[in-house]
Design an enzyme around this catalytic site. Sequence first.
Site, PDB file in Angstrom:
ATOM      1  N   LYS A 171     -12.256  62.613 -53.836  1.00 42.54           N
ATOM      2  CA  LYS A 171     -12.204  61.156 -53.893  1.00 42.54           C
ATOM      3  C   LYS A 171     -12.990  60.547 -52.731  1.00 42.54           C
ATOM      4  CE  LYS A 171      -7.792  61.565 -53.713  1.00 42.54           C
ATOM      5  NZ  LYS A 171      -6.315  61.395 -53.708  1.00 42.54           N
ATOM      6  N   THR A 202      -3.313  48.749 -51.399  1.00 43.78           N
ATOM      7  CA  THR A 202      -3.711  49.995 -52.071  1.00 43.78           C
ATOM      8  C   THR A 202      -2.736  51.132 -51.808  1.00 43.78           C
ATOM      9  OG1 THR A 202      -5.085  50.579 -50.158  1.00 43.78           O
ATOM     10  CG2 THR A 202      -6.155  49.376 -51.959  1.00 43.78           C
ATOM     11  N   GLY A 204      -0.295  53.992 -52.175  1.00 43.10           N
ATOM     12  CA  GLY A 204       0.065  54.854 -53.298  1.00 43.10           C
ATOM     13  C   GLY A 204      -1.072  55.186 -54.241  1.00 43.10           C
ATOM     14  N   THR A 205      -2.296  54.832 -53.868  1.00 44.05           N
ATOM     15  CA  THR A 205      -3.436  55.052 -54.770  1.00 44.05           C
ATOM     16  C   THR A 205      -3.610  56.525 -55.130  1.00 44.05           C
ATOM     17  OG1 THR A 205      -4.567  53.152 -53.794  1.00 44.05           O
ATOM     18  CG2 THR A 205      -5.906  54.693 -55.052  1.00 44.05           C
ATOM     19  N   GLY A 206      -3.571  57.414 -54.123  1.00 44.14           N
ATOM     20  CA  GLY A 206      -3.778  58.836 -54.387  1.00 44.14           C
ATOM     21  C   GLY A 206      -2.687  59.442 -55.240  1.00 44.14           C
ATOM     22  N   CYS A 207      -1.441  59.083 -54.946  1.00 39.83           N
ATOM     23  CA  CYS A 207      -0.318  59.564 -55.754  1.00 39.83           C
ATOM     24  C   CYS A 207      -0.474  59.115 -57.200  1.00 39.83           C
ATOM     25  CB  CYS A 207       1.007  59.036 -55.204  1.00 39.83           C
ATOM     26  SG  CYS A 207       1.337  59.437 -53.486  1.00 39.83           S
TER      27      CYS A 207
END
Length: 267
Positions: A171, A202, A204-207
């Site tokens: 990412k 933003t 929690g974007t990766g989760c």
Amino acid sequence: MKHVLTIAGSDSGGGAGIQADLKTFSALGVYGMSVLTAVTAQNTLGVQAVEELSPEIVDAQLTSIFSDIRVDAIKIGMVSNAQTIRVIATHLRKQTVPIILDPVMVAKGGHALLRTEAEQALISELLPLATLVTPNLPEAERLTGRSVTNLDEMRLAMHQLATQTGAVLLKGGHLSGAATDLLFDGEVEHRFTSERLDNQHTHGTGCTLSAAIAARMALGEDLTDSVRQAKSYVTEAIRHGFALGQGIGPTHHFHSLWRDTHVYDHS
């Protein structure tokens, strides 16, 4: 209905971790189940405390689910203890479903979420079992030991990681310009680019992205389409991210559902 399991830590603020995963599963039409690995005291300003659950209770949770409920895909998030990682790996070796590993190492505010001694266990035990691993750039640097500051370095890190795992989605959110993620499925590279949105909320974007990929794969989509659809979902969740508390608010997991039912007052 498809069933997706998340193995991760709890976020008391509700924006990341288990809470984000379960919201994502619900929004995308799959049934979510959870195995908690840790509890965090966390809000929009950061992580104030972390307490790990024992490897024994993690083992018991996994045994309980796998002995009774069909699991169609698995997402792994925060696992900070080497013994717990080995317990999880023992269960996962018996599974044949897609496994999406989000190597959560550091919270957005800088709090370490993976013990240094657990990094090698994650690399040796979980990476080889993953269908897809989804690191951001700081995580890729930790996993590969190389600097990752541009697209060329992303490609090098991605291919290095691919020798240790299944597919790699690296990412590029920490770079400037358009938001570009690179996927290597072991044979072909894919590039996914979306606009960089001017929204600070933003958390929690990766989760959310890794959970969305797991949901899409459980629904029968192939890896590339799952990543493409998940990235589109997360982009819209960021677009509708909202203020909550005094710091960085969450992405909006139910943006389309709330819009359709006219429930859109975040105050």
